[in-house]
Design a protein around this motif. Sequence first.
Motif, PDB file in Angstrom:
ATOM      1  N   THR A  60      11.930  14.029  -1.500  1.00  9.53           N
ATOM      2  CA  THR A  60      11.311  13.044  -2.405  1.00  9.53           C
ATOM      3  C   THR A  60       9.799  13.228  -2.504  1.00  9.53           C
ATOM      4  N   ILE A  61       9.134  13.322  -1.365  1.00  5.16           N
ATOM      5  CA  ILE A  61       7.662  13.353  -1.386  1.00  5.16           C
ATOM      6  C   ILE A  61       7.139  14.754  -1.693  1.00  5.16           C
ATOM      7  N   MET A  62       7.694  15.762  -1.015  1.00  9.78           N
ATOM      8  CA  MET A  62       7.134  17.110  -1.178  1.00  9.78           C
ATOM      9  C   MET A  62       7.655  17.777  -2.461  1.00  9.78           C
ATOM     10  N   GLN A  63       8.942  17.520  -2.784  1.00  9.86           N
ATOM     11  CA  GLN A  63       9.502  18.214  -3.953  1.00  9.86           C
ATOM     12  C   GLN A  63       9.596  17.320  -5.187  1.00  9.86           C
ATOM     13  N   GLY A  64       9.317  16.037  -5.010  1.00  8.23           N
ATOM     14  CA  GLY A  64       9.330  15.117  -6.154  1.00  8.23           C
ATOM     15  C   GLY A  64      10.713  14.894  -6.752  1.00  8.23           C
ATOM     16  N   LYS A  65      11.765  15.107  -5.946  1.00 11.20           N
ATOM     17  CA  LYS A  65      13.124  14.895  -6.478  1.00 11.20           C
ATOM     18  C   LYS A  65      13.658  13.531  -6.033  1.00 11.20           C
ATOM     19  N   ARG A  66      14.835  13.194  -6.521  1.00  5.41           N
ATOM     20  CA  ARG A  66      15.406  11.877  -6.211  1.00  5.41           C
ATOM     21  C   ARG A  66      16.642  12.039  -5.329  1.00  5.41           C
ATOM     22  N   ILE A  77      -3.546   4.440  -4.346  1.00 10.33           N
ATOM     23  CA  ILE A  77      -3.427   4.028  -2.934  1.00 10.33           C
ATOM     24  C   ILE A  77      -2.013   4.311  -2.427  1.00 10.33           C
ATOM     25  N   ARG A  78      -1.036   3.905  -3.229  1.00 12.26           N
ATOM     26  CA  ARG A  78       0.363   4.020  -2.788  1.00 12.26           C
ATOM     27  C   ARG A  78       0.781   5.473  -2.646  1.00 12.26           C
ATOM     28  N   HIS A  79       0.336   6.283  -3.577  1.00 15.29           N
ATOM     29  CA  HIS A  79       0.677   7.705  -3.507  1.00 15.29           C
ATOM     30  C   HIS A  79       0.026   8.329  -2.269  1.00 15.29           C
ATOM     31  N   ARG A  80      -1.230   7.960  -2.032  1.00 13.26           N
ATOM     32  CA  ARG A  80      -1.968   8.541  -0.902  1.00 13.26           C
ATOM     33  C   ARG A  80      -1.316   8.156   0.429  1.00 13.26           C
ATOM     34  N   MET A  81      -0.930   6.891   0.535  1.00 11.04           N
ATOM     35  CA  MET A  81      -0.316   6.445   1.795  1.00 11.04           C
ATOM     36  C   MET A  81       1.027   7.133   2.015  1.00 11.04           C
ATOM     37  N   ILE A 114       0.803  -1.230   0.000  1.00  9.79           N
ATOM     38  CA  ILE A 114       0.000   0.000   0.000  1.00  9.79           C
ATOM     39  C   ILE A 114       0.835   1.279   0.000  1.00  9.79           C
ATOM     40  N   TYR A 115       2.154   1.166   0.088  1.00 12.01           N
ATOM     41  CA  TYR A 115       2.997   2.376   0.066  1.00 12.01           C
ATOM     42  C   TYR A 115       3.823   2.423  -1.211  1.00 12.01           C
ATOM     43  N   SER A 116       3.951   3.619  -1.796  1.00 18.06           N
ATOM     44  CA  SER A 116       4.822   3.722  -2.970  1.00 18.06           C
ATOM     45  C   SER A 116       6.281   3.611  -2.550  1.00 18.06           C
ATOM     46  N   ARG A 117       6.583   3.991  -1.310  1.00 13.80           N
ATOM     47  CA  ARG A 117       7.947   3.839  -0.805  1.00 13.80           C
ATOM     48  C   ARG A 117       7.916   2.710   0.203  1.00 13.80           C
ATOM     49  N   SER A 118       8.477   1.561  -0.169  1.00 10.62           N
ATOM     50  CA  SER A 118       8.269   0.378   0.654  1.00 10.62           C
ATOM     51  C   SER A 118       9.515  -0.495   0.691  1.00 10.62           C
ATOM     52  N   ALA A 119       9.760  -1.101   1.860  1.00  6.79           N
ATOM     53  CA  ALA A 119      10.855  -2.072   1.963  1.00  6.79           C
ATOM     54  C   ALA A 119      10.312  -3.497   1.901  1.00  6.79           C
ATOM     55  N   TYR A 120       8.998  -3.637   1.841  1.00  4.06           N
ATOM     56  CA  TYR A 120       8.412  -4.980   1.686  1.00  4.06           C
ATOM     57  C   TYR A 120       8.782  -5.510   0.292  1.00  4.06           C
ATOM     58  N   PRO A 121       8.799  -6.823   0.112  1.00  2.00           N
ATOM     59  CA  PRO A 121       9.088  -7.355  -1.227  1.00  2.00           C
ATOM     60  C   PRO A 121       8.074  -6.831  -2.245  1.00  2.00           C
ATOM     61  N   ALA A 122       8.579  -6.482  -3.422  1.00  2.00           N
ATOM     62  CA  ALA A 122       7.718  -5.824  -4.418  1.00  2.00           C
ATOM     63  C   ALA A 122       6.515  -6.679  -4.802  1.00  2.00           C
ATOM     64  N   THR A 124      -7.887  -2.042   2.978  1.00  2.00           N
ATOM     65  CA  THR A 124      -6.911  -1.921   4.066  1.00  2.00           C
ATOM     66  C   THR A 124      -6.469  -0.472   4.250  1.00  2.00           C
ATOM     67  N   HIS A 125      -6.169   0.210   3.145  1.00  2.00           N
ATOM     68  CA  HIS A 125      -5.656   1.582   3.318  1.00  2.00           C
ATOM     69  C   HIS A 125      -6.754   2.497   3.843  1.00  2.00           C
TER      70      HIS A 125
END
Length: 689
Positions: free
Chosen positions: A358-364, A543-547, A243-251, A599-600
């Motif tokens: 990353t999240i607020m400015q959209g940079k890497r 969903i991922r972006h929102r979370m 449910i997260y776009s930034r995640s350490a869970y297996p893809a 879930t989200h």
Amino acid sequence: MRLHPAALPEAGHVRLDVPGGSIEIPVLDARVAVIGSGAAGLNAAVHAAESGMDAATIVIITDEWGGGTSYNSGSDKQTYYKLSIAGEGTDSPIVMARDLFDGGSMHGDIALAEAAGSIEEFFHLVRIGVEFPRTELGMYPGYQTDNDTRQRATSVGPYTSREMVEALAREAARLGIGMLDGHVAMRILVDNKARATRVVGVACFKRGDHAGVRSPIKSSRDLAITIIRAPAVILATGGPANIYSRSAYPAAQRCSLGLGIEAGATMQNLPFMQYGIASSKFRWNLSGSFQQVIPSYWVKGESHDEKVELLHEWLPSVGDIAYQTFLKGYHWPFNPAKCNPGAINHSSIIDLAIHEVTIMQGKRVFMDFRMNPWDLLGAQFSVDDLPAEARGYLEASGAMQSSPIKRLEALNPFAIEVYADHGISLESEAIEVHVAAQHCNGGFTGDVNWESPRVRGLYPVGEANGSHGQHRPGGAALNAGQVGGLRAARHLASLVMVPSPPSLLDVEHVAQEQLVPVLARLHVGKAGGVGIACEVDTALAEIRHRMASAGGIVRSIEGLRKARDEAKVLVEKLDGIAIAVETREVLGEYLAARDAAITHHAILAAMAEQLANEPGVHPCYVVASEDGEAVRDIVGRQGSFSTIEKGTQNRLLETQVLGSRVEHAWIDARPVPDVKGSFEAALQRRRRD
Ligand SMILES: Cc1cc2nc3c(=O)[nH]c(=O)nc-3n(C[C@H](O)[C@H](O)[C@H](O)COP(=O)(O)OP(=O)(O)OC[C@H]3O[C@@H](n4cnc5c(N)ncnc54)[C@H](O)[C@@H]3O)c2cc1C
């Protein structure tokens, strides 16, 4: 090591009325259906067999053998937490239980059960072949992990949970436990007509037979649905993985908490997630030596090769950047108490900096082992200038070299190898990083036997069970997963009266009521156009972006309420559309998106409720005063930091989903039980049993 295919007895079949016809579904019988083949599910199945249940009646239903977090995730030194049995310190179950309880919002009896069972489970793993380090004289030494008052942590290296899975799988195979591999549980069937809602079984469908080959659905028969009729279901499907776009869970891991939510199980502590810095291309937790060798963090600039130092505007000097980066190794999870620039350890400011960019400015943002901090600004950094603690550690490890990559080679060559194994050379490239969700402390409510109080016969274990509070010691997740499986299995084995299986007619009624609403939305065998399969991808991205933006390490009440309301709309939308399922893969994707949506919605609703009611309690996030406040403005604003004294915040937030409505209740934490006189009581219990 694979388990043999389960050969469950056939009970018959049920016939369900679906729009335009009917569908016949075979029913198999099991005594215990375990959903999930991670460390928790396998362990529960093994203990069920070891407790005397016939292995032929235990089935493991798994969408993918070798999938899940336990098998695919790890870290620099993946930690297993247990009662300390080494060194000169004193430890006992009650001391450990109090430490767990002091993490806040955790029930004391559950804490004591986790502490008391920890040694038994640790030696269970040792007995079945997990080689935890031990001294020549047979002592199992430990180290201190985060939120730990003793040296209770141990590890077999980066892949502790994988080694647990491998040992448990060997044991399950030896005991003769079978599995239904490639089977996705799509609905836990419950009888909710009786006084207490009770499990009836699980409906699952078979994924495609061959990886990469689509399995066409030409008629409803091709849906390949089976019902496992079982009086006990162990829900071991892991955490809210996708449910997260930034995640350490297996893809590839799906989210399956919706299974328990739709069965009517109550959840708790959903707002308390664990976040930290991880790499994105290859999902790996960047704790321990990755930080202790003090790499540089930079932001990708506008032009092709422009690199901008990340931390110089967040931390006052190169010395501070270096020391806080070093500390991040030990203090990996984001913690607002470690964002106060006035405190010695303010290493979580690094997470905030990455979040903002990353999240607020959209940079890497990239982590670079070829450069020291501030190299980009032309400043001189030397490990000799580090505070004594950091310098002493690196000196003792022979890691005083001039560049981070050389220090990493000396401190932990495996760290370089693990990336090389995934085609990434830390010697020649920087790795993209973000603040990732890694674990949910919350999940389904369980009693002291890990049984859902709302849905009898349903046992959420492992990460699906939300036994943890606001803070938990590193490694406590794996311990809780093992102890939970032991207690669930023992409880099942001790039941004098196993509920007799419902008749096929009753199963048919339940399935008609609970499964058909999902099946009715499927337009089988029709090509895209009838349904809107592409909405599934869009839904997951949404969903991922929102979370990531509303439910991460920076939260605001307005942001959460808006996100919660949008989530509700998405759930209703997904339930309102007809979906063209040409293949079983599409069916799987649709169900995964729907589960993630449900879930989200529950998690965002709980996050909004928690922040509105406990504005001073935010163990894993900082509070933005209004939606969109710059993260940098939050640093230094004292009110944003969690200043809760240990053990003072002992309420739990329970959450229940009823259709598209989410309800909450605040529950006082039960204290750690008094253990005086417990020997006599235990002796009597033994005689009675
Ligand atoms: C990067 C990382 C590092 C971590 N480090 C630590 C650590 O150091 N110490 C610690 O204690 N914890 C750590 N954790 C957390 C810990 O690893 C997990 O909480 C734990 O492994 C979860 O085990 P589990 O058995 O509950 O779930 P999983 O291992 O996720 O297994 C879930 C199983 O369910 C199956 N499944 C899911 N949905 C369905 C469905 N609908 N139908 C059929 N099957 C399904 C999956 O295929 C899988 O087999 C870490 C987590 C991550 C991501």
